[in-house]
Design a protein around this motif. Structure first.
Motif, PDB file in Angstrom:
ATOM      1  N   THR A   1    -100.713   3.813  50.074  1.00 47.64           N
ATOM      2  CA  THR A   1    -100.811   2.500  50.692  1.00 47.64           C
ATOM      3  C   THR A   1     -99.417   1.889  50.803  1.00 47.64           C
TER       4      THR A   1
ATOM      5  N   HIS B   1    -100.492  -2.543  50.457  1.00 48.38           N
ATOM      6  CA  HIS B   1    -101.632  -3.324  50.923  1.00 48.38           C
ATOM      7  C   HIS B   1    -102.890  -2.884  50.184  1.00 48.38           C
TER       8      HIS B   1
ATOM      9  N   TYR C   1    -104.972  -5.177  48.177  1.00 52.60           N
ATOM     10  CA  TYR C   1    -105.202  -5.906  46.929  1.00 52.60           C
ATOM     11  C   TYR C   1    -106.701  -5.989  46.651  1.00 52.60           C
TER      12      TYR C   1
ATOM     13  N   GLY D   1    -103.361   1.317  55.756  1.00 51.60           N
ATOM     14  CA  GLY D   1    -102.500   0.216  56.173  1.00 51.60           C
ATOM     15  C   GLY D   1    -103.294  -0.750  57.024  1.00 51.60           C
ATOM     16  N   LEU D   2    -102.663  -1.812  57.427  1.00 52.82           N
ATOM     17  CA  LEU D   2    -103.284  -2.680  58.419  1.00 52.82           C
ATOM     18  C   LEU D   2    -103.103  -2.011  59.772  1.00 52.82           C
TER      19      LEU D   2
ATOM     20  N   HIS E   1    -100.154  -9.577  62.949  1.00 54.33           N
ATOM     21  CA  HIS E   1    -101.215  -8.919  62.193  1.00 54.33           C
ATOM     22  C   HIS E   1    -102.458  -8.625  63.040  1.00 54.33           C
TER      23      HIS E   1
END
Lengths: 268, 305
Positions: free
Chosen positions: B23, B26, B28, B70-71, B112
């Protein structure tokens, strides 16, 4: 028995390939000839009969535009054929102008700069997790160190304590459009690697004995620190009219230059 | 959907020690269970996504099964070149998971929000693209991803919309899943977070609804047979109308036997204002009410035809 990887013989193969393919990047290949020679002749563990041997040491040529120097070694190993050399860049041939992972002995596809160190870090991490005693050697160009991921990879390597990883910088002082000082000054690579918690040595990148001694010293120091070898090299080394002439990043050989290069390298 | 993701990851890692989760700092809370169950298989690669993907490629070459989290704004979009060169060219078995796809990060803005990820990867050879709509599809997608010999990207969008399927569906490479059977002359094909909306609209119209958990490759034979049984198709996605599910359906049908296709998705526009996910969906006119209005003329036209 391992072939000898004699530097002038390797350079002759590079000249033959480049002339056969009307290819560029001669200067970039010549600066790493002694480095790849030392790696294949002494430093690396590999199975001559199997380029994909799972227990091999890894050589990641991140500065993929130096690949003709590696091809010359792979030819001596018998992993690529004479026809690959003579037919370089011919229609339907298999060797490209940049390192390509589909070629036996090439670990990565590079040329887009700044990729190889990260892949090498992954290989070194995988090897260390498997406790297989394998080392990973990554050759980067000093110009390539403009790329951000190189520094990401250095941070990661130190954090993961990869003392089976060696970054070898081909510090020829040039990049495509000028000297490294003119384009993007690097300052002291030694200081930068030290600050990133690497064990670092500087060496004359064309002195085979000195290269091997430095590599031995670095890789036998198992202290949890990744290794860096800053090799001071000469772009175009070995052919008088190419040395430190940055035009040989892009120039192609004509017939006269070809004959002269072979003569100087003890060939024709 | 997120707990199903965590569960599927833990299950895979416990069954196969070669599975490593990477990761980019990221996830949490998402990986609490993974870190507790498989601490040695968890790698926080720091805020350095390009390096993370290269490392994953190296690990895959060395015999491991990396999962890169990941995002979706960063994985795959920021690291597209690493995915192309370091992973796909060698067909390495790396699973990429892009979280928060679409407008999920509505309040954080353009950096984002992610509605180009499918389009970016559709042009890259050798990588499959998965886009589950609920926890059941996600679990099935994860199993399929681990069964693949090559690279996979799994897109995870708005995750709290509830179940579409009643049970774990059988997933086959490239196949759409029937969500609703209807006899309306227009058929809805949706993916990810938009399947719920399609389901509601399908019920209102009496139309068939299909979910597309497997966007690349798309099974053209199945799609053609669906097209043959309908007058027109509406695609729905929380993604750009360019290069996503709608684009894929259009391209496949243009060759196999065209039908009129209305693509519902995000157009030539970034988010301009801040607000909740529902607000962002309204701004881009892909909330349920906007979609109902947008499709009405198309539905009326092909209903009358």
């Amino acid at each position: 028995m391992k072939p000898l990887f004699q530097p002038s013989a390797l350079r002759r193969t590079v000249v033959e390939m480049a002339y056969a393919g009307n290819a560029v990047h001669l200067g970039c290949a010549f600066s790493i000839v002694e480095l790849v020679s030392a790696l294949y002749a002494r430093q690396m563990r590999y199975d001559l009969s199997d380029p994909d041997d799972p227990g091999r040491d890894y050589l990641v040529l991140s500065k993929g535009h130096g690949v003709m120097a590696q091809y010359a070694c792979l030819h001596q190993l018998g992993w690529i054929e004479r026809q690959d050399i003579d037919g370089y860049f011919h229609d339907g041939s298999r060797l490209k102008g940049l390192s390509d992972a589909h070629v036996p002995g090439c670990e990565v596809t590079s040329g887009s700069l700044g990729h190889g160190l990260s892949v090498g870090v992954g290989l070194a991490l995988g090897a260390s997790r498997r406790k297989a005693g394998q080392n990973c050697y990554v050759i980067v160009g000093d110009g390539e160190m403009n790329e951000g991921p190189v520094w990401e990879g250095m941070l990661f390597a130190a954090h993961a304590k990869l003392d089976n990883l060696m970054v070898i910088v081909d510090a020829n002082g040039f990049q495509a459009m000028g000297t490294t000082d003119e384009v993007m000054a690097l300052g002291s690579l030694r200081a930068k690697f030290s600050a990133f918690d690497f064990d670092v040595l500087e060496v004359d990148g064309h002195d085979l004995a000195a290269i091997s001694a430095a590599m031995d010293q670095l890789m036998t120091t198992k202290n949890g620190k990744p290794k860096a070898l800053v090799a001071k090299t000469v772009k175009g080394k070995g052919v008088s009219y190419m040395e430190n002439i940055n035009a040989w990043h892009y120039s192609r050989l004509n017939a006269v230059q070809y004959e002269q290069a072979l003569r100087e390298l003890g060939g024709a | 959907m997120r707990s199903a993701f965590s569960k599927a990851l833990v299950e895979a890692a416990q069954n196969d020690k070669r599975v490593l989760l990477l990761t980019g700092d990221h996830g949490y809370a998402l990986f609490d269970e993974f870190r507790r169950s498989c601490p040695d298989q968890y790698i926080n690669a720091g805020i350095a996504e390009q390096n993370m993907v290269g490392v994953a490629a190296g690990l895959a070459k060395a015999g491991f099964r990396p999962v890169v989290y990941g995002l979706s704004a960063f994985v795959p979009v920021r690291v597209l070149e690493q995915i192309k060169i370091d992973v796909c060219y060698e067909k390495l078995p790396v699973i990429f998971t892009g979280d928060g796809a679409g407008l999920v990060y509505s309040t954080l803005g353009t950096s984002h929000q992610s509605f180009e990820d499918i389009a970016c990867l559709r042009a890259v050879p050798h990588i499959d693209i998965l886009s589950p709509c609920d926890a059941h599809e996600l679990t099935a997608c994860m199993r399929s991803a681990f069964a693949q010999a090559g690279p996979v990207y799994m897109r995870m969008g708005k995750a709290d919309l509830g179940a579409v399927h009643e049970a774990l569906p059988d997933l086959e490479c490239g196949k759409l899943l029937r969500v609703l059977d209807g006899d309306h002359p227009v058929t809805l094909v949706a993916t990810g977070s938009m399947v719920k909306a399609a389901q509601t609209l399908g019920r209102e119209l009496g139309a068939s609804v299909w979910s597309a958990p497997w966007i690349k490759p798309l099974d053209t034979t199945q799609l053609s047979s669906i097209a043959a049984g309908t007058r027109a198709i509406i695609t729905l996605e929380e993604h750009s109308v360019v290069g996503g599910l709608g684009g894929a359906v259009l391209e496949a049908l243009a060759e196999a036997g065209p039908r009129p296709v209305l693509r519902v998705g995000i157009g030539e526009q970034f988010s301009l204002t801040c607000g909740s996910h529902a607000h962002a969906m309204r701004e881009h006119r892909i909330d349920l009410e906007s979609v109902r209005q947008r499709i009405a003329p198309f539905v009326a036209k092909w209903q009358a035809a």
